[in-house]
Design an enzyme around this catalytic site. Structure first.
Site, PDB file in Angstrom:
ATOM      1  N   HIS A   1       0.838  -1.059   0.071  1.00  0.00           N
ATOM      2  CA  HIS A   1      -0.116  -0.153   0.058  1.00  0.00           C
ATOM      3  C   HIS A   1       0.564   1.109   0.084  1.00  0.00           C
ATOM      4  CE1 HIS A   1       1.324  -0.710   4.225  1.00  0.00           C
ATOM      5  NE2 HIS A   1       0.792   1.049   3.928  1.00  0.00           N
TER       6      HIS A   1
ATOM      7  N   ASP B   1       0.682   5.018   1.976  1.00  0.00           N
ATOM      8  CA  ASP B   1       0.235   5.438   3.017  1.00  0.00           C
ATOM      9  C   ASP B   1      -1.096   6.926   2.590  1.00  0.00           C
ATOM     10  OD1 ASP B   1       1.398   4.088   4.929  1.00  0.00           O
ATOM     11  OD2 ASP B   1       3.125   4.758   4.725  1.00  0.00           O
TER      12      ASP B   1
ATOM     13  N   HIS C   1       4.806   0.324  -0.515  1.00  0.00           N
ATOM     14  CA  HIS C   1       5.686  -0.953   0.814  1.00  0.00           C
ATOM     15  C   HIS C   1       4.567  -1.800   1.621  1.00  0.00           C
ATOM     16  CE1 HIS C   1       3.637   2.616   3.356  1.00  0.00           C
ATOM     17  NE2 HIS C   1       3.931   2.187   4.933  1.00  0.00           N
TER      18      HIS C   1
ATOM     19  N   ARG D   1       5.561   5.655  14.025  1.00  0.00           N
ATOM     20  CA  ARG D   1       5.394   6.893  13.212  1.00  0.00           C
ATOM     21  C   ARG D   1       4.698   8.033  12.668  1.00  0.00           C
ATOM     22  NH1 ARG D   1       1.518   3.273   9.496  1.00  0.00           N
ATOM     23  NH2 ARG D   1       0.210   4.661  10.349  1.00  0.00           N
TER      24      ARG D   1
HETATM   25  C1  SIN Z   1       3.334   0.304   7.328  1.00  0.00           C
HETATM   26  O1  SIN Z   1       2.708   0.401   6.563  1.00  0.00           O
HETATM   27  O2  SIN Z   1       3.226   1.973   7.731  1.00  0.00           O
HETATM   28  C2  SIN Z   1       3.717  -0.072   8.526  1.00  0.00           C
HETATM   29  C3  SIN Z   1       5.161  -0.662   8.122  1.00  0.00           C
HETATM   30  C4  SIN Z   1       6.066  -1.678   9.207  1.00  0.00           C
HETATM   31  O3  SIN Z   1       5.481  -1.649  10.526  1.00  0.00           O
HETATM   32  O4  SIN Z   1       7.176  -2.341   8.421  1.00  0.00           O
END
Ligand code: SIN
Length: 290
Positions: free
Chosen positions: A105, A107, A265, A281
């Protein structure tokens, strides 16, 4: 410190920065170099940081307006623009999102103004017998677009797709069991679908990037449903071909930043308690995709 150093991963995306301390205010020339590295490499890690939530938020704010995640229960109690991404629990409850990144995806692509940048700081990284688990995988969307056959590029011209948080929710609930299945009415508390171009132009580099992802893209609009489905499945698998992928192997103290137009990602869920993975995050609002 001995001065800032930027080193490419050697692939199409990914670079490492050493020799800076972002727990204190970063001067403008240093910040400009970090920004330029992001445009060039799309995924950049700054190693060896130890940031409190407020310091992570202060560094993130240099890039623009922070977003407060729609899943508020995973947001930090004192600094709500910082979200917990972790498999640990507190008082028997998940401390933060336990299933973020299960699908490929980009973000917050389900919002009208998706994230331009995500910054993820590792506090604890799962490790056993010298093996590190929980990599995050990235795929470069400019290279993915550029390598499409010309006929497919022509077909995608002008197409738009619906990107849907609500559609993702119950799929994730059934697939992984880490969240409750919600009724149609309950899902209405979350944003309506956002319509974005299937191919967008990067606002800084001008490169065209594929902008559909298996996590949130529900439907290409204005074409028959079977064609939308076939095209999406083809694009989802093309986008993450190994030659476009960089896998980030985490170390404690990493501050990993990625450009959500240039990459999508997916996290690796190859660890489980008692192994712990604790991350914080921030996401920064971007412009409406064009
Ligand atoms: C995410 O998708 O923002 C998290 C990525 C992760 O935890 O590696």
């Amino acid at each position: 410190m001995g001065g800032m150093h930027i080193r490419s991963s050697g692939g199409a995306i990914g670079a490492k920065i050493t020799g800076i301390d972002i727990s204190v205010p970063v001067d403008t020339p240093t910040f400009k170099q970090v920004e330029a590295a992001l445009d060039r490499y799309a995924v950049v890690v700054i190693r060896d940081q130890k940031l409190k939530p407020a310091q992570l938020a202060a560094f993130s704010r240099l890039f623009g307006t922070p977003q407060i995640n729609v899943r508020t229960e995973g947001n930090h109690e004192d600094v709500p623009e910082v979200g917990w991404i972790t498999n640990v629990t507190r008082d028997g409850k998940p401390l933060g999102s336990q299933d973020a990144g299960r699908y490929w995806h980009s973000d917050l692509c389900y919002l009208a103004m998706p994230s331009k940048l995500t910054i993820l700081h590792s506090l604890e990284v799962p490790q056993r017998d010298g093996v590190v688990y929980g990599d995050t995988n990235f795929a470069g969307m400019a290279a993915a677009y550029e390598s499409l056959p010309e006929a497919v590029k022509r077909r995608l011209q002008g197409l738009e797709a619906a990107n849907s948080y609500r559609y993702m929710w119950n799929r994730k609930a059934y697939d992984f069991g880490a969240r409750k299945v919600l009724s149609e009415e309950e899902l209405e508390q979350y944003p309506e679908d956002a319509v974005h171009p299937v191919v967008r132009t990067h606002p800084s580099t001008g490169r065209k990037c594929l902008y559909v992802c298996e996590g949130y893209t529900r439907r290409i609009l204005g074409i028959p449903e079977p064609e939308s489905e076939a095209l999406l499945q083809r694009l989802f698998s093309h986008a993450v071909r190994p030659e476009f992928v960089y896998s980030h192997k985490w170390r404690v103290g990493d501050v990993l930043m990625w450009d959500n137009c240039a990459v999508q990602h997916k996290a690796s869920f190859d660890y489980a308690p008692p192994l712990r993975r604790v991350m914080q995050r921030c996401t920064i609002e971007g412009s409406a995709p064009q």
